[in-house]
Write a protein that holds these residues in place. Structure first.
Motif, PDB file in Angstrom:
ATOM      1  N   ASP A 146       0.820  -1.210   0.000  1.00  0.00           N
ATOM      2  CA  ASP A 146       0.000   0.000   0.000  1.00  0.00           C
ATOM      3  C   ASP A 146       0.851   1.255   0.000  1.00  0.00           C
ATOM      4  O   ASP A 146       0.461   2.280  -0.524  1.00  0.00           O
ATOM      5  N   LEU A 192       0.541   4.151 -13.745  1.00  0.00           N
ATOM      6  CA  LEU A 192      -0.115   2.842 -13.738  1.00  0.00           C
ATOM      7  C   LEU A 192      -0.493   2.425 -15.153  1.00  0.00           C
ATOM      8  O   LEU A 192      -0.294   1.274 -15.556  1.00  0.00           O
ATOM      9  N   THR A 233       1.818   0.998  -6.761  1.00  0.00           N
ATOM     10  CA  THR A 233       0.777   0.923  -5.744  1.00  0.00           C
ATOM     11  C   THR A 233      -0.428   1.727  -6.146  1.00  0.00           C
ATOM     12  O   THR A 233      -0.431   2.451  -7.128  1.00  0.00           O
ATOM     13  N   ALA A 234      -1.494   1.569  -5.315  1.00  0.00           N
ATOM     14  CA  ALA A 234      -2.728   2.292  -5.604  1.00  0.00           C
ATOM     15  C   ALA A 234      -2.525   3.790  -5.500  1.00  0.00           C
ATOM     16  O   ALA A 234      -3.290   4.563  -6.062  1.00  0.00           O
ATOM     17  N   ALA A 256      -6.252  -4.749 -12.819  1.00  0.00           N
ATOM     18  CA  ALA A 256      -5.051  -4.662 -11.986  1.00  0.00           C
ATOM     19  C   ALA A 256      -5.251  -3.783 -10.753  1.00  0.00           C
ATOM     20  O   ALA A 256      -4.685  -4.032  -9.700  1.00  0.00           O
ATOM     21  N   HIS A 257      -6.073  -2.716 -10.904  1.00  0.00           N
ATOM     22  CA  HIS A 257      -6.282  -1.767  -9.798  1.00  0.00           C
ATOM     23  C   HIS A 257      -7.768  -1.433  -9.674  1.00  0.00           C
ATOM     24  O   HIS A 257      -8.191  -0.319  -9.984  1.00  0.00           O
ATOM     25  N   GLU A 281      -9.486  -0.730  -7.254  1.00  0.00           N
ATOM     26  CA  GLU A 281      -9.804   0.308  -6.264  1.00  0.00           C
ATOM     27  C   GLU A 281      -9.783   1.707  -6.860  1.00  0.00           C
ATOM     28  O   GLU A 281     -10.294   2.641  -6.258  1.00  0.00           O
ATOM     29  N   ARG A 282      -9.189   1.867  -8.071  1.00  0.00           N
ATOM     30  CA  ARG A 282      -9.100   3.208  -8.659  1.00  0.00           C
ATOM     31  C   ARG A 282     -10.448   3.691  -9.195  1.00  0.00           C
ATOM     32  O   ARG A 282     -10.727   4.877  -9.201  1.00  0.00           O
ATOM     33  N   GLU A 338       9.351   2.942 -10.771  1.00  0.00           N
ATOM     34  CA  GLU A 338       8.352   3.332  -9.762  1.00  0.00           C
ATOM     35  C   GLU A 338       8.805   4.572  -9.019  1.00  0.00           C
ATOM     36  O   GLU A 338       9.935   4.675  -8.557  1.00  0.00           O
ATOM     37  N   LEU A 346      -6.534  -1.822 -16.558  1.00  0.00           N
ATOM     38  CA  LEU A 346      -6.384  -1.002 -15.347  1.00  0.00           C
ATOM     39  C   LEU A 346      -7.399  -1.407 -14.289  1.00  0.00           C
ATOM     40  O   LEU A 346      -7.074  -1.526 -13.104  1.00  0.00           O
ATOM     41  N   THR A 347      -8.637  -1.652 -14.713  1.00  0.00           N
ATOM     42  CA  THR A 347      -9.684  -2.054 -13.769  1.00  0.00           C
ATOM     43  C   THR A 347      -9.365  -3.404 -13.136  1.00  0.00           C
ATOM     44  O   THR A 347      -9.602  -3.621 -11.948  1.00  0.00           O
ATOM     45  N   LEU A 355      -1.880   8.077 -11.912  1.00  0.00           N
ATOM     46  CA  LEU A 355      -2.642   7.272 -12.865  1.00  0.00           C
ATOM     47  C   LEU A 355      -1.858   7.031 -14.156  1.00  0.00           C
ATOM     48  O   LEU A 355      -1.869   5.932 -14.708  1.00  0.00           O
TER      49      LEU A 355
END
Length: 200
Positions: A84, A125, A117-118, A148-149, A151-152, A192, A145-146, A122
């Motif tokens: 996180d 990512l 990470t989240a 893999a992440h 929560e976005r 990263e 994207l949806t 954007l």
């Protein structure tokens, strides 16, 4: 007398049927309006989410020294999931005892190998999900994207806007195939925590 009673009953029956019809129509219209209100509320919520991401992307345009950090919910003592926090970032507050104490050190030791990470920008990512030299549709990038992440909660329009920004930076190329925009990564994904390289 019989004719009068019969006429009275006929009038009552007529009004009863009319009232029943009007009541049915009234309830049907209420149901339809309620459904419309729910759709409008959902659309408003999506627009608010889009506004948040668009604001973040606007702040990440060239000229910014660092992308803005997304707002995080205040810590309540619940241990965050591994990954996180970006690698190398110290965890504020008292560290929980036990196995959780070793988790931040493992994240720091992994260095650049840790997945985005989240809390990452954007555009970072999205770029990390695009294979170099492979044309992709906006909806394909959004689906990746949806997945893999999740929560976005980003919309297709926000992904399209982000890709256009990457095109302006020279990191992603844009072409039209059969009337459809295709986006191709033309530069390696940035490490990263770093910004994608700008052409020129």
């Amino acid at each position: 007398m019989n004719n009068t009673d019969s006429a009275s009953q006929s009038v009552q029956t007529m009004y009863a049927e009319r009232f029943a019809t009007d009541l049915t129509d009234n309830r049907a219209e209420q149901k339809e309006l309620t459904a419309q209100i729910e759709r409008l509320r959902a659309r408003l919520e999506q627009l608010r989410v889009d506004e948040t991401w668009l604001t973040g992307m606007q702040a990440a345009l060239p000229g910014e020294t660092a992308p803005p950090r997304p707002r995080r919910a205040p810590r309540t003592g619940v241990e965050p999931a591994e990954g996180d926090a970006p690698a190398g970032t110290p965890v504020p507050g008292p560290r929980p005892a036990g196995r959780a104490k070793a988790r931040p050190s493992r994240a720091r030791a992994s260095g650049k190998k840790a997945a985005p990470t989240a809390g990452a920008p954007l555009h970072q990512l999205i770029r990390a999900l695009m294979p170099l030299g492979e044309p992709r549709l906006v909806r394909e990038v959004h689906a990746d994207l949806t997945k893999a992440h999740p929560e976005r909660g980003t919309s297709v329009q926000v992904v399209r806007n982000t890709l256009e920004i990457l095109v302006k930076r020279g990191v992603v190329g844009k072409g039209i195939q059969k009337g459809t925009a295709m986006y191709t990564a033309t530069a390696p994904a940035a490490p990263e925590g770093g910004e994608a390289p700008v052409a020129g």
